[in-house]
Motif scaffolding. Structure first.
Motif, PDB file in Angstrom:
ATOM      1  N   PRO A  33       0.817  -1.219   0.000  1.00 37.37           N
ATOM      2  CA  PRO A  33       0.000   0.000   0.000  1.00 37.37           C
ATOM      3  C   PRO A  33       0.848   1.265   0.000  1.00 37.37           C
ATOM      4  O   PRO A  33       0.496   2.262  -0.639  1.00 37.37           O
ATOM      5  CB  PRO A  33      -0.819  -0.121   1.294  1.00 37.37           C
ATOM      6  CG  PRO A  33      -0.778  -1.565   1.653  1.00 37.37           C
ATOM      7  CD  PRO A  33       0.529  -2.094   1.146  1.00 37.37           C
ATOM      8  N   GLU A  34       1.994   1.227   0.710  1.00 35.52           N
ATOM      9  CA  GLU A  34       2.872   2.403   0.750  1.00 35.52           C
ATOM     10  C   GLU A  34       3.473   2.657  -0.635  1.00 35.52           C
ATOM     11  O   GLU A  34       3.589   3.805  -1.080  1.00 35.52           O
ATOM     12  CB  GLU A  34       3.991   2.193   1.776  1.00 35.52           C
ATOM     13  CG  GLU A  34       3.546   2.226   3.235  1.00 35.52           C
ATOM     14  CD  GLU A  34       3.052   0.876   3.757  1.00 35.52           C
ATOM     15  OE1 GLU A  34       2.814  -0.042   2.942  1.00 35.52           O
ATOM     16  OE2 GLU A  34       2.899   0.754   4.983  1.00 35.52           O
ATOM     17  N   LEU A  35       3.864   1.573  -1.311  1.00 42.53           N
ATOM     18  CA  LEU A  35       4.412   1.702  -2.662  1.00 42.53           C
ATOM     19  C   LEU A  35       3.346   2.241  -3.607  1.00 42.53           C
ATOM     20  O   LEU A  35       3.606   3.153  -4.418  1.00 42.53           O
ATOM     21  CB  LEU A  35       4.909   0.330  -3.147  1.00 42.53           C
ATOM     22  CG  LEU A  35       5.469   0.263  -4.562  1.00 42.53           C
ATOM     23  CD1 LEU A  35       6.725   1.119  -4.692  1.00 42.53           C
ATOM     24  CD2 LEU A  35       5.786  -1.190  -4.934  1.00 42.53           C
ATOM     25  N   ALA A  36       2.139   1.701  -3.517  1.00 43.44           N
ATOM     26  CA  ALA A  36       1.048   2.153  -4.392  1.00 43.44           C
ATOM     27  C   ALA A  36       0.764   3.635  -4.188  1.00 43.44           C
ATOM     28  O   ALA A  36       0.437   4.358  -5.133  1.00 43.44           O
ATOM     29  CB  ALA A  36      -0.207   1.319  -4.135  1.00 43.44           C
ATOM     30  N   LYS A  37       0.899   4.103  -2.945  1.00 38.00           N
ATOM     31  CA  LYS A  37       0.611   5.517  -2.660  1.00 38.00           C
ATOM     32  C   LYS A  37       1.514   6.453  -3.466  1.00 38.00           C
ATOM     33  O   LYS A  37       1.117   7.562  -3.820  1.00 38.00           O
ATOM     34  CB  LYS A  37       0.762   5.797  -1.164  1.00 38.00           C
ATOM     35  CG  LYS A  37       0.282   7.185  -0.790  1.00 38.00           C
ATOM     36  CD  LYS A  37       0.240   7.449   0.669  1.00 38.00           C
ATOM     37  CE  LYS A  37      -0.271   8.886   0.869  1.00 38.00           C
ATOM     38  NZ  LYS A  37      -0.307   9.277   2.252  1.00 38.00           N
ATOM     39  N   GLU A  38       2.723   5.988  -3.776  1.00 39.38           N
ATOM     40  CA  GLU A  38       3.657   6.801  -4.552  1.00 39.38           C
ATOM     41  C   GLU A  38       3.104   7.107  -5.942  1.00 39.38           C
ATOM     42  O   GLU A  38       3.445   8.122  -6.543  1.00 39.38           O
ATOM     43  CB  GLU A  38       5.004   6.070  -4.705  1.00 39.38           C
ATOM     44  CG  GLU A  38       5.741   5.821  -3.412  1.00 39.38           C
ATOM     45  CD  GLU A  38       6.187   7.117  -2.741  1.00 39.38           C
ATOM     46  OE1 GLU A  38       6.660   8.010  -3.461  1.00 39.38           O
ATOM     47  OE2 GLU A  38       6.036   7.222  -1.513  1.00 39.38           O
ATOM     48  N   MET A  39       2.284   6.215  -6.480  1.00 38.46           N
ATOM     49  CA  MET A  39       1.773   6.380  -7.841  1.00 38.46           C
ATOM     50  C   MET A  39       0.272   6.614  -7.909  1.00 38.46           C
ATOM     51  O   MET A  39      -0.245   7.045  -8.931  1.00 38.46           O
ATOM     52  CB  MET A  39       2.076   5.118  -8.675  1.00 38.46           C
ATOM     53  CG  MET A  39       3.436   5.141  -9.336  1.00 38.46           C
ATOM     54  SD  MET A  39       3.715   3.650 -10.300  1.00 38.46           S
ATOM     55  CE  MET A  39       2.717   3.954 -11.756  1.00 38.46           C
ATOM     56  N   ALA A  40      -0.433   6.280  -6.829  1.00 38.94           N
ATOM     57  CA  ALA A  40      -1.903   6.262  -6.902  1.00 38.94           C
ATOM     58  C   ALA A  40      -2.487   7.663  -6.957  1.00 38.94           C
ATOM     59  O   ALA A  40      -1.886   8.630  -6.482  1.00 38.94           O
ATOM     60  CB  ALA A  40      -2.459   5.524  -5.686  1.00 38.94           C
ATOM     61  N   SER A  41      -3.681   7.721  -7.507  1.00 33.68           N
ATOM     62  CA  SER A  41      -4.484   8.942  -7.445  1.00 33.68           C
ATOM     63  C   SER A  41      -4.742   9.281  -5.976  1.00 33.68           C
ATOM     64  O   SER A  41      -4.848   8.389  -5.132  1.00 33.68           O
ATOM     65  CB  SER A  41      -5.806   8.668  -8.163  1.00 33.68           C
ATOM     66  OG  SER A  41      -6.860   9.375  -7.578  1.00 33.68           O
ATOM     67  N   SER A  42      -4.878  10.566  -5.678  1.00 35.39           N
ATOM     68  CA  SER A  42      -5.167  10.958  -4.286  1.00 35.39           C
ATOM     69  C   SER A  42      -6.551  10.481  -3.864  1.00 35.39           C
ATOM     70  O   SER A  42      -6.857  10.427  -2.676  1.00 35.39           O
ATOM     71  CB  SER A  42      -5.056  12.475  -4.130  1.00 35.39           C
ATOM     72  OG  SER A  42      -5.976  13.096  -4.996  1.00 35.39           O
ATOM     73  N   SER A  43      -7.404  10.099  -4.834  1.00 28.70           N
ATOM     74  CA  SER A  43      -8.747   9.606  -4.500  1.00 28.70           C
ATOM     75  C   SER A  43      -8.767   8.128  -4.149  1.00 28.70           C
ATOM     76  O   SER A  43      -9.791   7.594  -3.735  1.00 28.70           O
ATOM     77  CB  SER A  43      -9.686   9.810  -5.693  1.00 28.70           C
ATOM     78  OG  SER A  43      -9.719  11.152  -6.068  1.00 28.70           O
ATOM     79  N   ALA A  44      -7.643   7.438  -4.342  1.00 33.86           N
ATOM     80  CA  ALA A  44      -7.612   5.990  -4.083  1.00 33.86           C
ATOM     81  C   ALA A  44      -7.688   5.695  -2.591  1.00 33.86           C
ATOM     82  O   ALA A  44      -7.197   6.480  -1.774  1.00 33.86           O
ATOM     83  CB  ALA A  44      -6.329   5.396  -4.661  1.00 33.86           C
ATOM     84  N   TYR A  45      -8.291   4.563  -2.263  1.00 32.47           N
ATOM     85  CA  TYR A  45      -8.288   4.093  -0.874  1.00 32.47           C
ATOM     86  C   TYR A  45      -7.235   3.003  -0.753  1.00 32.47           C
ATOM     87  O   TYR A  45      -7.247   2.024  -1.509  1.00 32.47           O
ATOM     88  CB  TYR A  45      -9.669   3.526  -0.498  1.00 32.47           C
ATOM     89  CG  TYR A  45      -9.732   2.983   0.915  1.00 32.47           C
ATOM     90  CD1 TYR A  45      -9.906   3.845   2.001  1.00 32.47           C
ATOM     91  CD2 TYR A  45      -9.620   1.618   1.166  1.00 32.47           C
ATOM     92  CE1 TYR A  45      -9.956   3.352   3.296  1.00 32.47           C
ATOM     93  CE2 TYR A  45      -9.674   1.126   2.459  1.00 32.47           C
ATOM     94  CZ  TYR A  45      -9.841   2.000   3.518  1.00 32.47           C
ATOM     95  OH  TYR A  45      -9.893   1.512   4.812  1.00 32.47           O
TER      96      TYR A  45
END
Ligand SMILES: Cc1ncc(C[n+]2csc(CCOP(=O)(O)OP(=O)(O)O)c2C)c(N)n1
Ligand code: SF4
Length: 237
Positions: A159-171
Motif C-alpha cells: 500500500p505504501e508503494l502504491a501511494k507513490e503512484m496512486a491517485s489521491s482519491s484511491a483508498y
C-alpha cells in the motif's frame, strides 16, 4: 436465465479447500459478510488470481472469474470497463501482486481504475510450497532461502508503494486477520470507494501455517512480529 442470488454467503456449509488453520477462510468469510451487508451481491463479480486464493473459486454465490498468476488487476479493470454497473472485486497473494503483477497493479492505482483489489500477504509464495517473495523479510527462512533471505534489505510494502503512484482519491489500507472488525471496516470502505468511482486496495496480513511450519500459537506470534514491519492502518483515506 437463473436469477442471481441476493446473498453471496451460502448458509449451507461445505468442506474447506484450505489447509487447517489457514488465514484465507477468515478473510473470505469477512468479505462475504461485507458484500451481503452492503447488498451488492447481485451486481458483484469476484476475480481470483493464481495461488491459494484460487481455492475460493466456488466459495461464494457470485459470478467468479480466474486468470493467470499476477493478472487479477487487469482482469478486474477489463471486466469493469465492460460492465460499469458491476462491483468488481479481485483477490491475489503478495507474490502475484508485488512480483509478476506489480506493473499492472501500480498502473491501475495510477489511473484510478474503479476496482477493489485485496492482497493477501503471508510473506511467501504459498501454493507452490513456500518460496521467497518480495515481501519476505531480511533473514527470513523459506524453502528457497534455507539460510535466510540475504538479498534486498527491505520487503515490498504494497500500500505504501502504491501511494507513490496512486491517485489521491484511491483508498489504500493494510488490515490483518488478527483484527477482524478493523479489517471488515477496511473492506467496506474499499467497496464504497469503488462505488464512488475510484481505485481501492486493501492488503491483509495473514498466516500460512503449512509453509511457515507453525502451530496455532506460533502462527499468531509470527504474524504479530511481521506487523512490526507491515504496519496495519489506513495508508490513504
Ligand atoms: C505465470 C505463472 N508463473 C508461475 C506460476 C506458478 N505459481 C502458481 S501459484 C504461485 C505462487 C503463489 O503465491 P502468491 O501469489 O503469494 O499467493 P499465495 O499462494 O501465497 O496465496 C506460482 C509462482 C504460475 N501459475 N503462472
Ligand atoms: S498453503 Fe498456506 S496459504 Fe495456502 S491454503 Fe495452506 S495454509 Fe493457506
Amino acid at each position: 436465465m437463473e436469477p442471481r442470488y441476493p446473498k453471496c454467503l451460502d448458509p449451507k456449509t461445505k468442506p474447506s479447500n484450505f489447509c487447517p488453520g489457514c488465514g484465507y477462510g477468515i478473510i473470505l468469510k469477512t468479505l462475504g459478510q461485507v458484500i451481503d451487508e452492503m447488498e451488492v451481491a447481485p451486481r458483484t463479480v469476484f476475480a481470483v488470481d493464481i495461488g491459494c486464493n484460487l481455492l475460493a473459486w466456488n466459495y461464494y454465490k457470485l459470478d467468479t472469474i480466474q486468470t493467470h498468476h499476477g493478472r487479477v488487476t487487469p482482469l478486474c479493470v477489463g471486466y469493469k470497463r465492460a460492465n460499469r454497473e458491476s462491483v468488481t472485486i479481485g483477490i491475489a497473494g503478495d507474490g502475484g501482486l508485488y512480483a509478476i503483477g506489480l506493473q499492472s497493479f501500480l498502473h491501475a492505482a495510477h489511473r484510478d481504475d474503479p476496482v477493489t483489489i485485496i492482497g493477501v500477504n503471508n510473506t511467501i509464495y504459498a501454493m507452490t510450497g513456500g518460496q521467497l517473495a518480495p515481501t519476505s523479510l531480511l533473514g527470513q527462512v523459506t524453502d528457497t532461502s534455507p539460510q535466510g533471505k540475504f538479498t534486498y534489505e527491505k520487503p515490498v510494502l504494497g500500500p505504501e508503494l502504491a501511494k507513490e503512484m496512486a491517485s489521491s482519491s484511491a483508498y489504500l489500507a493494510r488490515g490483518s486477520i488478527l483484527n477482524i472488525p478493523q479489517m471488515k471496516g477496511m473492506l467496506k470502505a474499499a467497496i464504497e470507494r469503488q462505488l464512488a468511482g475510484h481505485f481501492a486496495f486493501v492488503e491483509i496480513m495473514s498466516y500460512c501455517p503449512t509453509n511457515w511450519k507453525t502451530d496455532a500459537q506460533q502462527s499468531i506470534e509470527t504474524l504479530e512480529k511481521l506487523e512490526e514491519t507491515f504496519k496495519v492502518g489506513v495508508i490513504n483515506a
